[in-house]
Motif scaffolding. Sequence first.
Motif, PDB file in Angstrom:
ATOM      1  N   ASP A  83      53.357  42.928  37.110  1.00 54.06           N
ATOM      2  CA  ASP A  83      52.925  43.350  35.504  1.00 54.06           C
ATOM      3  C   ASP A  83      51.285  44.249  35.401  1.00 54.06           C
ATOM      4  OD1 ASP A  83      55.499  43.032  33.969  1.00 54.06           O
ATOM      5  OD2 ASP A  83      55.246  40.527  34.079  1.00 54.06           O
ATOM      6  N   ASN A  84      51.037  44.901  36.410  1.00 47.26           N
ATOM      7  CA  ASN A  84      49.932  45.353  36.440  1.00 47.26           C
ATOM      8  C   ASN A  84      50.359  47.141  37.701  1.00 47.26           C
ATOM      9  OD1 ASN A  84      48.233  43.809  34.695  1.00 47.26           O
ATOM     10  ND2 ASN A  84      47.018  42.745  37.219  1.00 47.26           N
ATOM     11  N   ASP A  85      49.919  47.879  37.521  1.00 51.17           N
ATOM     12  CA  ASP A  85      49.656  49.186  38.182  1.00 51.17           C
ATOM     13  C   ASP A  85      48.430  50.416  37.375  1.00 51.17           C
ATOM     14  OD1 ASP A  85      50.457  50.319  35.938  1.00 51.17           O
ATOM     15  OD2 ASP A  85      52.277  51.785  36.564  1.00 51.17           O
ATOM     16  N   PHE A  86      47.583  49.577  37.683  1.00 49.33           N
ATOM     17  CA  PHE A  86      46.159  50.261  37.369  1.00 49.33           C
ATOM     18  C   PHE A  86      45.311  50.590  37.968  1.00 49.33           C
ATOM     19  CE2 PHE A  86      44.409  46.092  36.126  1.00 49.33           C
ATOM     20  CZ  PHE A  86      43.502  46.330  37.609  1.00 49.33           C
ATOM     21  N   THR A  87      45.046  51.862  37.545  1.00 47.29           N
ATOM     22  CA  THR A  87      43.407  52.318  38.966  1.00 47.29           C
ATOM     23  C   THR A  87      42.107  52.601  38.437  1.00 47.29           C
ATOM     24  OG1 THR A  87      44.891  53.855  40.184  1.00 47.29           O
ATOM     25  CG2 THR A  87      42.849  54.123  40.451  1.00 47.29           C
ATOM     26  N   ILE A  88      41.237  51.853  38.911  1.00 51.99           N
ATOM     27  CA  ILE A  88      39.800  52.116  38.370  1.00 51.99           C
ATOM     28  C   ILE A  88      39.215  52.201  39.701  1.00 51.99           C
ATOM     29  CG2 ILE A  88      39.991  50.271  36.224  1.00 51.99           C
ATOM     30  CD1 ILE A  88      38.361  48.451  38.521  1.00 51.99           C
ATOM     31  N   ASN A  89      37.836  52.909  39.073  1.00 54.05           N
ATOM     32  CA  ASN A  89      36.731  53.002  40.358  1.00 54.05           C
ATOM     33  C   ASN A  89      35.436  52.802  39.847  1.00 54.05           C
ATOM     34  OD1 ASN A  89      34.764  55.108  41.250  1.00 54.05           O
ATOM     35  ND2 ASN A  89      35.602  56.967  40.797  1.00 54.05           N
ATOM     36  N   LEU A  90      35.698  51.930  41.412  1.00 55.62           N
ATOM     37  CA  LEU A  90      34.675  50.594  40.915  1.00 55.62           C
ATOM     38  C   LEU A  90      33.437  51.410  42.111  1.00 55.62           C
ATOM     39  CD1 LEU A  90      33.880  48.309  40.121  1.00 55.62           C
ATOM     40  CD2 LEU A  90      34.312  46.669  41.404  1.00 55.62           C
ATOM     41  N   TYR A  91      31.519  51.443  41.553  1.00 55.88           N
ATOM     42  CA  TYR A  91      30.913  52.151  42.841  1.00 55.88           C
ATOM     43  C   TYR A  91      31.493  53.349  43.880  1.00 55.88           C
ATOM     44  CZ  TYR A  91      29.596  47.962  40.725  1.00 55.88           C
ATOM     45  OH  TYR A  91      28.653  46.971  39.867  1.00 55.88           O
ATOM     46  N   ILE A 110      34.824  53.916  44.534  1.00 59.30           N
ATOM     47  CA  ILE A 110      35.736  53.798  45.231  1.00 59.30           C
ATOM     48  C   ILE A 110      37.243  53.510  44.301  1.00 59.30           C
ATOM     49  CG2 ILE A 110      37.333  51.706  46.982  1.00 59.30           C
ATOM     50  CD1 ILE A 110      34.261  50.827  48.323  1.00 59.30           C
ATOM     51  N   ARG A 111      38.301  53.866  44.174  1.00 57.32           N
ATOM     52  CA  ARG A 111      39.145  53.696  43.735  1.00 57.32           C
ATOM     53  C   ARG A 111      40.693  52.594  43.977  1.00 57.32           C
ATOM     54  NH1 ARG A 111      41.686  59.901  43.029  1.00 57.32           N
ATOM     55  NH2 ARG A 111      42.889  59.172  42.390  1.00 57.32           N
ATOM     56  N   LEU A 112      40.116  51.691  43.167  1.00 57.98           N
ATOM     57  CA  LEU A 112      40.978  50.596  43.258  1.00 57.98           C
ATOM     58  C   LEU A 112      42.515  50.803  42.627  1.00 57.98           C
ATOM     59  CD1 LEU A 112      38.179  47.290  42.991  1.00 57.98           C
ATOM     60  CD2 LEU A 112      38.944  48.912  44.710  1.00 57.98           C
ATOM     61  N   SER A 113      43.111  50.358  42.970  1.00 58.08           N
ATOM     62  CA  SER A 113      44.580  50.616  42.363  1.00 58.08           C
ATOM     63  C   SER A 113      45.912  49.358  43.034  1.00 58.08           C
ATOM     64  CB  SER A 113      45.511  52.211  42.844  1.00 58.08           C
ATOM     65  OG  SER A 113      44.386  52.535  42.524  1.00 58.08           O
ATOM     66  N   PHE A 114      46.736  49.640  41.632  1.00 63.47           N
ATOM     67  CA  PHE A 114      47.493  48.104  42.609  1.00 63.47           C
ATOM     68  C   PHE A 114      48.945  48.917  42.189  1.00 63.47           C
ATOM     69  CE2 PHE A 114      45.347  45.106  39.773  1.00 63.47           C
ATOM     70  CZ  PHE A 114      46.413  43.881  40.255  1.00 63.47           C
ATOM     71  N   GLY A 115      49.633  49.640  42.856  1.00 64.52           N
ATOM     72  CA  GLY A 115      50.997  49.563  43.401  1.00 64.52           C
ATOM     73  C   GLY A 115      52.453  49.130  41.949  1.00 64.52           C
ATOM     74  N   ARG A 116      53.118  49.445  42.239  1.00 66.21           N
ATOM     75  CA  ARG A 116      54.089  49.193  41.105  1.00 66.21           C
ATOM     76  C   ARG A 116      55.078  48.802  41.487  1.00 66.21           C
ATOM     77  NH1 ARG A 116      55.961  51.062  35.930  1.00 66.21           N
ATOM     78  NH2 ARG A 116      55.031  51.595  35.642  1.00 66.21           N
ATOM     79  N   VAL A 117      55.620  47.586  40.824  1.00 66.05           N
ATOM     80  CA  VAL A 117      56.816  46.627  41.712  1.00 66.05           C
ATOM     81  C   VAL A 117      57.814  46.995  41.873  1.00 66.05           C
ATOM     82  CG1 VAL A 117      57.318  45.217  39.194  1.00 66.05           C
ATOM     83  CG2 VAL A 117      57.494  43.840  41.229  1.00 66.05           C
ATOM     84  N   GLY A 118      58.384  46.593  42.981  1.00 68.97           N
ATOM     85  CA  GLY A 118      59.451  47.592  43.359  1.00 68.97           C
ATOM     86  C   GLY A 118      60.745  46.893  43.530  1.00 68.97           C
ATOM     87  N   GLY A 119      60.623  45.541  43.235  1.00 70.66           N
ATOM     88  CA  GLY A 119      61.693  44.240  43.770  1.00 70.66           C
ATOM     89  C   GLY A 119      62.695  44.304  42.678  1.00 70.66           C
ATOM     90  N   TYR A 120      64.146  43.617  42.578  1.00 70.38           N
ATOM     91  CA  TYR A 120      64.089  43.336  41.360  1.00 70.38           C
ATOM     92  C   TYR A 120      64.621  41.740  40.862  1.00 70.38           C
ATOM     93  CZ  TYR A 120      65.922  48.045  40.294  1.00 70.38           C
ATOM     94  OH  TYR A 120      65.007  49.053  40.100  1.00 70.38           O
ATOM     95  N   ASN A 121      64.137  40.944  42.321  1.00 73.98           N
ATOM     96  CA  ASN A 121      64.298  39.718  42.645  1.00 73.98           C
ATOM     97  C   ASN A 121      63.038  38.984  42.455  1.00 73.98           C
ATOM     98  OD1 ASN A 121      63.100  40.994  44.728  1.00 73.98           O
ATOM     99  ND2 ASN A 121      64.641  38.730  45.661  1.00 73.98           N
ATOM    100  N   THR A 122      62.371  39.248  41.225  1.00 75.17           N
ATOM    101  CA  THR A 122      60.774  38.667  40.799  1.00 75.17           C
ATOM    102  C   THR A 122      60.608  38.755  40.080  1.00 75.17           C
ATOM    103  OG1 THR A 122      58.435  39.291  41.546  1.00 75.17           O
ATOM    104  CG2 THR A 122      59.534  40.800  42.183  1.00 75.17           C
ATOM    105  N   TYR A 123      59.787  38.681  39.341  1.00 79.60           N
ATOM    106  CA  TYR A 123      59.257  38.614  37.518  1.00 79.60           C
ATOM    107  C   TYR A 123      58.657  39.795  37.685  1.00 79.60           C
ATOM    108  CZ  TYR A 123      54.014  38.150  38.477  1.00 79.60           C
ATOM    109  OH  TYR A 123      53.137  38.605  38.987  1.00 79.60           O
ATOM    110  N   GLY A 124      59.129  39.859  36.383  1.00 80.99           N
ATOM    111  CA  GLY A 124      57.418  41.625  35.245  1.00 80.99           C
ATOM    112  C   GLY A 124      58.133  42.369  34.919  1.00 80.99           C
ATOM    113  N   ASP A 125      57.958  42.402  34.240  1.00 85.87           N
ATOM    114  CA  ASP A 125      58.715  43.307  32.365  1.00 85.87           C
ATOM    115  C   ASP A 125      58.291  44.736  32.806  1.00 85.87           C
ATOM    116  OD1 ASP A 125      59.279  41.181  31.275  1.00 85.87           O
ATOM    117  OD2 ASP A 125      57.220  40.914  30.537  1.00 85.87           O
ATOM    118  N   LEU A 126      57.646  45.334  34.130  1.00 83.00           N
ATOM    119  CA  LEU A 126      57.531  46.500  34.152  1.00 83.00           C
ATOM    120  C   LEU A 126      58.923  47.543  34.829  1.00 83.00           C
ATOM    121  CD1 LEU A 126      53.703  47.251  35.603  1.00 83.00           C
ATOM    122  CD2 LEU A 126      54.581  47.921  33.480  1.00 83.00           C
TER     123      LEU A 126
END
Length: 193
Positions: free
Chosen positions: A141-149, A151-167
């Motif tokens: 349920d995260n897909d954000f990007t932040i810039n830390l010093y 370096i941009r730290l990013s999540f992907g986007r959940v792709g599978g349908y057989n797992t939890y998540g509301d996105l």
Amino acid sequence: AIEDQYSTNYVQKNHSLIVDDKEAYTIEVVNNDTVTHVLYVIDGGDYNPFGIGDYDFIRPEHVNWLRETHQAYQTQFQHNFQHNLLFTHIPLQEYREVENIGEYHGIFNEPIACSKINSGLFSQMLLNGDIEGMFCGHDHDNDFTINLYGIRLSFGRVGGYNTYGDLQRGARLIELQPDAIYKSKVLEFDDRF
């Protein structure tokens, strides 16, 4: 005839190191016969084998591998790549800085599920100075990007349908250009079809 229009390209793993059944390797991105980017991939495992928290951590040998591999690329190509990326599954503790920074792009809907053991990987990325972005998954349920010093730290986007998540299911598209910072955006799957 149609087959002749397309060439088959295979991704080659370079600098492979396996520690505790977890592999680290690089993928070289080539443009006009020149390596333009190095993609570092590290398998961070799944559950912590020592019973410290829930999730596994990047091994010290892999942190050392990152330092040595960075040095090998500098020696081999006699220049410092500045636009490299690193991929792993479980986010590092540094992703929790989203709570302190407050400025992020994307969706932050669940607590960061990282290891309780800090491997020092982020510190090594800062010391190397060649990685401008890191990507992970794990928190559906995260897909954000932040810039830390820097370096941009990013999540992907959940792709599978057989797992939890509301996105909405989808993927993060990453665009690389020689001598330029990468671009990324989330694409959502259209499940009406």
